[in-house]
Design a protein around this motif. Structure first.
Motif, PDB file in Angstrom:
ATOM      1  N   SER A  74       0.710  -1.077   0.169  1.00 54.10           N
ATOM      2  CA  SER A  74      -0.045   0.114  -0.038  1.00 54.10           C
ATOM      3  C   SER A  74       0.893   1.221  -0.015  1.00 54.10           C
ATOM      4  CB  SER A  74      -0.970  -0.054   1.256  1.00 54.10           C
ATOM      5  OG  SER A  74      -0.289  -0.026   2.354  1.00 54.10           O
ATOM      6  N   GLY A  75       2.021   1.230   0.361  1.00 58.85           N
ATOM      7  CA  GLY A  75       3.121   2.245   0.374  1.00 58.85           C
ATOM      8  C   GLY A  75       3.834   2.548  -0.973  1.00 58.85           C
ATOM      9  N   ASN A  76       3.364   1.618  -1.964  1.00 54.72           N
ATOM     10  CA  ASN A  76       4.093   1.948  -3.232  1.00 54.72           C
ATOM     11  C   ASN A  76       2.630   2.262  -4.426  1.00 54.72           C
ATOM     12  OD1 ASN A  76       5.850  -0.191  -1.868  1.00 54.72           O
ATOM     13  ND2 ASN A  76       6.882   0.735  -3.815  1.00 54.72           N
ATOM     14  N   ILE A  77       2.879   3.648  -4.779  1.00 55.73           N
ATOM     15  CA  ILE A  77       1.920   4.134  -5.626  1.00 55.73           C
ATOM     16  C   ILE A  77       2.246   3.646  -7.270  1.00 55.73           C
ATOM     17  CG2 ILE A  77       0.710   5.991  -6.384  1.00 55.73           C
ATOM     18  CD1 ILE A  77       1.357   7.407  -3.862  1.00 55.73           C
ATOM     19  N   CYS A  78       1.388   3.208  -7.904  1.00 54.16           N
ATOM     20  CA  CYS A  78       1.380   3.103  -9.256  1.00 54.16           C
ATOM     21  C   CYS A  78       0.411   4.015 -10.072  1.00 54.16           C
ATOM     22  CB  CYS A  78       1.234   1.467  -9.627  1.00 54.16           C
ATOM     23  SG  CYS A  78       1.111   1.111 -11.337  1.00 54.16           S
ATOM     24  N   ARG A  79       0.778   4.764 -10.839  1.00 48.93           N
ATOM     25  CA  ARG A  79      -0.412   5.613 -11.367  1.00 48.93           C
ATOM     26  C   ARG A  79      -1.006   4.929 -12.607  1.00 48.93           C
ATOM     27  NH1 ARG A  79       0.324  11.581 -11.804  1.00 48.93           N
ATOM     28  NH2 ARG A  79      -0.800  11.197 -13.471  1.00 48.93           N
ATOM     29  N   CYS A  80      -0.317   3.916 -13.070  1.00 44.55           N
ATOM     30  CA  CYS A  80      -1.138   3.035 -14.187  1.00 44.55           C
ATOM     31  C   CYS A  80      -2.063   2.335 -13.602  1.00 44.55           C
ATOM     32  CB  CYS A  80       0.172   2.158 -14.795  1.00 44.55           C
ATOM     33  SG  CYS A  80       1.321   3.277 -15.800  1.00 44.55           S
ATOM     34  N   GLY A  81      -2.092   1.814 -12.306  1.00 44.23           N
ATOM     35  CA  GLY A  81      -2.966   1.023 -11.488  1.00 44.23           C
ATOM     36  C   GLY A  81      -2.916  -0.585 -11.833  1.00 44.23           C
ATOM     37  N   THR A  82      -1.747  -0.977 -11.908  1.00 48.12           N
ATOM     38  CA  THR A  82      -1.593  -2.587 -12.203  1.00 48.12           C
ATOM     39  C   THR A  82      -1.499  -3.151 -10.683  1.00 48.12           C
ATOM     40  OG1 THR A  82       0.925  -2.346 -11.971  1.00 48.12           O
ATOM     41  CG2 THR A  82      -0.138  -1.899 -14.059  1.00 48.12           C
ATOM     42  N   TYR A  83      -2.181  -2.878  -9.807  1.00 47.24           N
ATOM     43  CA  TYR A  83      -2.322  -3.326  -8.586  1.00 47.24           C
ATOM     44  C   TYR A  83      -2.589  -4.845  -8.521  1.00 47.24           C
ATOM     45  CZ  TYR A  83      -1.807   1.589  -7.067  1.00 47.24           C
ATOM     46  OH  TYR A  83      -1.270   2.698  -6.705  1.00 47.24           O
ATOM     47  N   THR A  84      -3.745  -5.100  -9.406  1.00 46.99           N
ATOM     48  CA  THR A  84      -4.078  -6.611  -9.265  1.00 46.99           C
ATOM     49  C   THR A  84      -3.013  -7.641  -9.770  1.00 46.99           C
ATOM     50  OG1 THR A  84      -5.655  -5.806 -11.118  1.00 46.99           O
ATOM     51  CG2 THR A  84      -6.699  -6.828  -9.319  1.00 46.99           C
ATOM     52  N   ARG A  85      -2.326  -7.082 -10.982  1.00 43.38           N
ATOM     53  CA  ARG A  85      -1.350  -7.769 -11.477  1.00 43.38           C
ATOM     54  C   ARG A  85      -0.028  -7.693 -10.469  1.00 43.38           C
ATOM     55  NH1 ARG A  85      -0.731  -5.371 -17.321  1.00 43.38           N
ATOM     56  NH2 ARG A  85      -2.152  -3.826 -16.556  1.00 43.38           N
ATOM     57  N   ILE A  86       0.173  -6.674  -9.968  1.00 47.77           N
ATOM     58  CA  ILE A  86       1.325  -6.769  -8.687  1.00 47.77           C
ATOM     59  C   ILE A  86       0.982  -7.721  -7.661  1.00 47.77           C
ATOM     60  CG2 ILE A  86       2.143  -5.647  -6.698  1.00 47.77           C
ATOM     61  CD1 ILE A  86       1.979  -2.759  -8.949  1.00 47.77           C
ATOM     62  N   LYS A  87      -0.131  -7.885  -7.300  1.00 44.75           N
ATOM     63  CA  LYS A  87      -0.742  -8.874  -6.271  1.00 44.75           C
ATOM     64  C   LYS A  87      -0.500 -10.323  -6.708  1.00 44.75           C
ATOM     65  CE  LYS A  87      -4.589  -9.812  -3.337  1.00 44.75           C
ATOM     66  NZ  LYS A  87      -6.019  -9.256  -2.972  1.00 44.75           N
ATOM     67  N   ALA A  88      -0.942 -10.574  -7.859  1.00 45.37           N
ATOM     68  CA  ALA A  88      -0.897 -12.027  -8.461  1.00 45.37           C
ATOM     69  C   ALA A  88       0.665 -12.380  -8.835  1.00 45.37           C
ATOM     70  CB  ALA A  88      -1.492 -11.984 -10.142  1.00 45.37           C
ATOM     71  N   ALA A  89       1.649 -11.471  -9.232  1.00 39.36           N
ATOM     72  CA  ALA A  89       2.824 -11.715  -9.161  1.00 39.36           C
ATOM     73  C   ALA A  89       3.610 -11.850  -7.996  1.00 39.36           C
ATOM     74  CB  ALA A  89       3.695 -10.450 -10.046  1.00 39.36           C
ATOM     75  N   ILE A  90       3.122 -11.308  -6.990  1.00 36.28           N
ATOM     76  CA  ILE A  90       3.657 -11.601  -5.751  1.00 36.28           C
ATOM     77  C   ILE A  90       3.431 -13.272  -5.209  1.00 36.28           C
ATOM     78  CG2 ILE A  90       3.602 -10.853  -3.400  1.00 36.28           C
ATOM     79  CD1 ILE A  90       3.520  -7.992  -4.356  1.00 36.28           C
ATOM     80  N   LYS A  91       1.995 -13.272  -5.576  1.00 39.59           N
ATOM     81  CA  LYS A  91       1.696 -14.789  -5.294  1.00 39.59           C
ATOM     82  C   LYS A  91       2.128 -15.814  -6.138  1.00 39.59           C
ATOM     83  CE  LYS A  91      -2.844 -13.957  -3.352  1.00 39.59           C
ATOM     84  NZ  LYS A  91      -4.409 -14.255  -3.650  1.00 39.59           N
ATOM     85  N   THR A  92       2.703 -15.574  -7.345  1.00 40.19           N
ATOM     86  CA  THR A  92       3.402 -16.507  -8.144  1.00 40.19           C
ATOM     87  C   THR A  92       4.783 -16.523  -7.728  1.00 40.19           C
ATOM     88  OG1 THR A  92       1.922 -16.012 -10.112  1.00 40.19           O
ATOM     89  CG2 THR A  92       4.355 -16.696 -10.539  1.00 40.19           C
TER      90      THR A  92
END
Length: 154
Positions: free
Chosen positions: A129-147
């Protein structure tokens, strides 16, 4: 000016800089490690995230005088060939858009997985939550962390 001896990405560095200089500018301007980005300058966006002894910290507000003998790792030092599990998962999930925040995102995710190789969704969200992504790729970020977590735990 003062002389500082740092270990950055496994290499000893001797630098003569003003003690109040933020580590971000030491990395970028003195060591030519430009993967760490300047975002807000107030430790609010996460673009400048690096590791100090494996812990994610914001380098834009950290004066070089506060580093001491802690080991500094930047995105360039996370893995020799860009094959850290988080980096490969990032590509697998096509996370980057503009790419500006990605080094900070990856460094935060890598520190999380080092501390907790099997984080819950809530732990991922709280950490990232402390890392901002202006492009809004949060769901992909979360999926990548799970992978990446699955790779680390394999």
């Amino acid at each position: 000016m003062a002389t500082f001896n740092l270990t950055v990405n496994g290499k000893k560095q001797e630098l003569n800089v003003d003690p109040s200089t933020p580590l971000l500018w030491v990395l970028r301007d003195h060591l030519d490690l430009v993967g760490t980005k300047f975002g807000c300058g107030m430790a609010q966006c996460g673009a400048c995230t690096i590791h100090l002894d494996g812990k994610a910290v914001r380098s834009c507000i950290l004066p070089i005088s506060a580093v001491g003998d802690q080991k500094v790792t930047t995105i360039e030092g996370l893995s020799e060939n860009g094959d850290h599990p988080v980096q490969t998962a990032w590509l697998e999930h096509d996370v980057p858009q503009c790419g500006y925040c990605q080094a900070g995102q990856i460094m935060s995710a890598a520190a999380l997985l080092k501390e907790n190789p099997s984080p819950t969704d809530e732990q991922i969200e709280n950490t990232m939550s402390g890392n901002i992504c202006r492009c809004g790729t949060y769901t992909r970020i979360k999926a990548a962390i799970k992978t990446a977590s699955k790779t680390i735990n394999a």
